[in-house]
Design an enzyme around this catalytic site. Sequence first.
Site, PDB file in Angstrom:
ATOM      1  N   LYS A  24     -13.020  10.263 -29.447  1.00  0.00           N
ATOM      2  CA  LYS A  24     -12.106  11.314 -28.544  1.00  0.00           C
ATOM      3  C   LYS A  24     -10.587  10.919 -28.529  1.00  0.00           C
ATOM      4  CE  LYS A  24     -15.727  14.040 -27.285  1.00  0.00           C
ATOM      5  NZ  LYS A  24     -16.918  13.189 -27.988  1.00  0.00           N
TER       6      LYS A  24
HETATM    7  C1  LIG Z   1     -18.388  14.199 -27.265  1.00  0.00           C
HETATM    8  C2  LIG Z   1     -18.902  15.127 -26.581  1.00  0.00           C
HETATM    9  C3  LIG Z   1     -19.887  15.076 -25.353  1.00  0.00           C
HETATM   10  C4  LIG Z   1     -20.487  14.010 -25.080  1.00  0.00           C
HETATM   11  O1  LIG Z   1     -19.635  12.850 -24.774  1.00  0.00           O
HETATM   12  P1  LIG Z   1     -20.204  11.494 -24.524  1.00  0.00           P
HETATM   13  O2  LIG Z   1     -19.162  10.701 -23.808  1.00  0.00           O
HETATM   14  O3  LIG Z   1     -20.497  10.678 -25.865  1.00  0.00           O
HETATM   15  O4  LIG Z   1     -21.388  11.659 -23.648  1.00  0.00           O
HETATM   16  C5  LIG Z   1     -20.332  16.207 -24.760  1.00  0.00           C
HETATM   17  N1  LIG Z   1     -19.565  17.326 -25.222  1.00  0.00           N
HETATM   18  C6  LIG Z   1     -18.610  17.512 -26.245  1.00  0.00           C
HETATM   19  C7  LIG Z   1     -18.268  18.827 -26.475  1.00  0.00           C
HETATM   20  C8  LIG Z   1     -18.452  16.354 -27.069  1.00  0.00           C
HETATM   21  O5  LIG Z   1     -17.543  16.499 -27.902  1.00  0.00           O
END
Ligand SMILES: *Cc1c(COP(=O)(O)O)cnc(C)c1O
Length: 394
Positions: free
Chosen positions: A201
């Site tokens: 992210k």
């Molecule tokens: C990465 C992601 C998640 C999940 O995030 P985590 O922190 O890994 O649980 C949820 N929704 C979207 C759109 C994502 O890209």
Amino acid sequence: MPKAFSPKNTRASSLAADMQEGKRVLSLSEPILGEAEKQALCAVIDSNWLTMGDRVIQFERAFADLHGAFDAVAVSSCTAGLHLCLQALGVGPGDEVLVPSLTFVATANAVLYAGASPVFVDIESERLPHISLEEAATRCTPRTKAAIVMHYGGYLVDMPAWRSFADKRGILLIEDAAHAPATGEVGRLSDASAFSFFTNKNMSTAEGGMVLAREKSVLDLVRRMRSHGMTTGTLDRHRGHAYSYDVTTLGYNYRMDELRAAVGAIQLKRLPEWNGRRRELSKDYRKKLAAALPEIEIPFTGEHQTASHLMPVLLPAGTNRAKVMTALREAGIQTSIHYPPVHLFSYYRNLIPAESLPNTEAFCSRELSLPLHPSLDEDDVTRVVTALKDAFSS
Ligand SMILES: *Cc1c(COP(=O)(O)O)cnc(C)c1O
């Protein structure tokens, strides 16, 4: 000492193993971690206080400030955060929740964790791949309790329009803000929002997430549910502010630890600068792709408010995408598809049969995500665009 043994070169040497024709591999995404993060981790270890202490509180404070929020609750992941948002807002068995199918599977999974039913909604169009308001209106039933919108690729959903839709129908509005931290009014117009600090992210704590909410009572409940539904925290008890606790609701262990919070606080300071760099690189991609490959479409516009989490492009219909991806891989360029539609996964097909979302399916059959992260430069963008052009002309 051989160069490869100095800590700074460890990563470079592992990348060197993957080098193609002497060129650096361009990965789809890459966290930026350095000396400041190492020192912060050492300081946590030296402090001997490993979870739910001052660093979590400081990280929450800083995240809330950056988003113009009164408070924030750090959690173990965005997925856990989405679950808590739904649970704290009272979404449960018998309720339906509108969700996009063009998202990571966690968005829909969280609805199932809460015991509610996801109702998949198509995207507006291939050029505007956000959950469609018009389509959402047709999927509403008396059981519709909430909608979760997702800022695909970091491009902000039209939140004022969704807010008035939700208000008019008396439903709750939740943001899956995993792609869009520190962007515009993210987190401000919904009833609750969840952010992700997963490794790929815009900022990372390896695993981790954050929740914002419009009402203090909701956020307080999220905070309690994060830690077994207990009325007081570990730190309060340690400091003698409370000698016991009650359990007032069903809770979970969705806490964030001090190590992650310490890294998060450092990453957060650089997030606005990184987002800015992502936007510049995206604009450079738009310009170079338009010149070299006009047959390739790019979703959204260069003016759309965005955290530029992804660099999605749409290959002409009928393109052999697997072949393009292989050619790029051979040129040392990693690509991916965001996302395989959730409603077509076998688990969801069995759960919710006969769902057809033509725009989502068309988009996903053409989409290709190109490398995008702040460590890239304009020459890397040129390299990707050139490799893509080569893949098409071969
Ligand atoms: C990465 C992601 C998640 C999940 O995030 P985590 O922190 O890994 O649980 C949820 N929704 C979207 C759109 C994502 O890209």
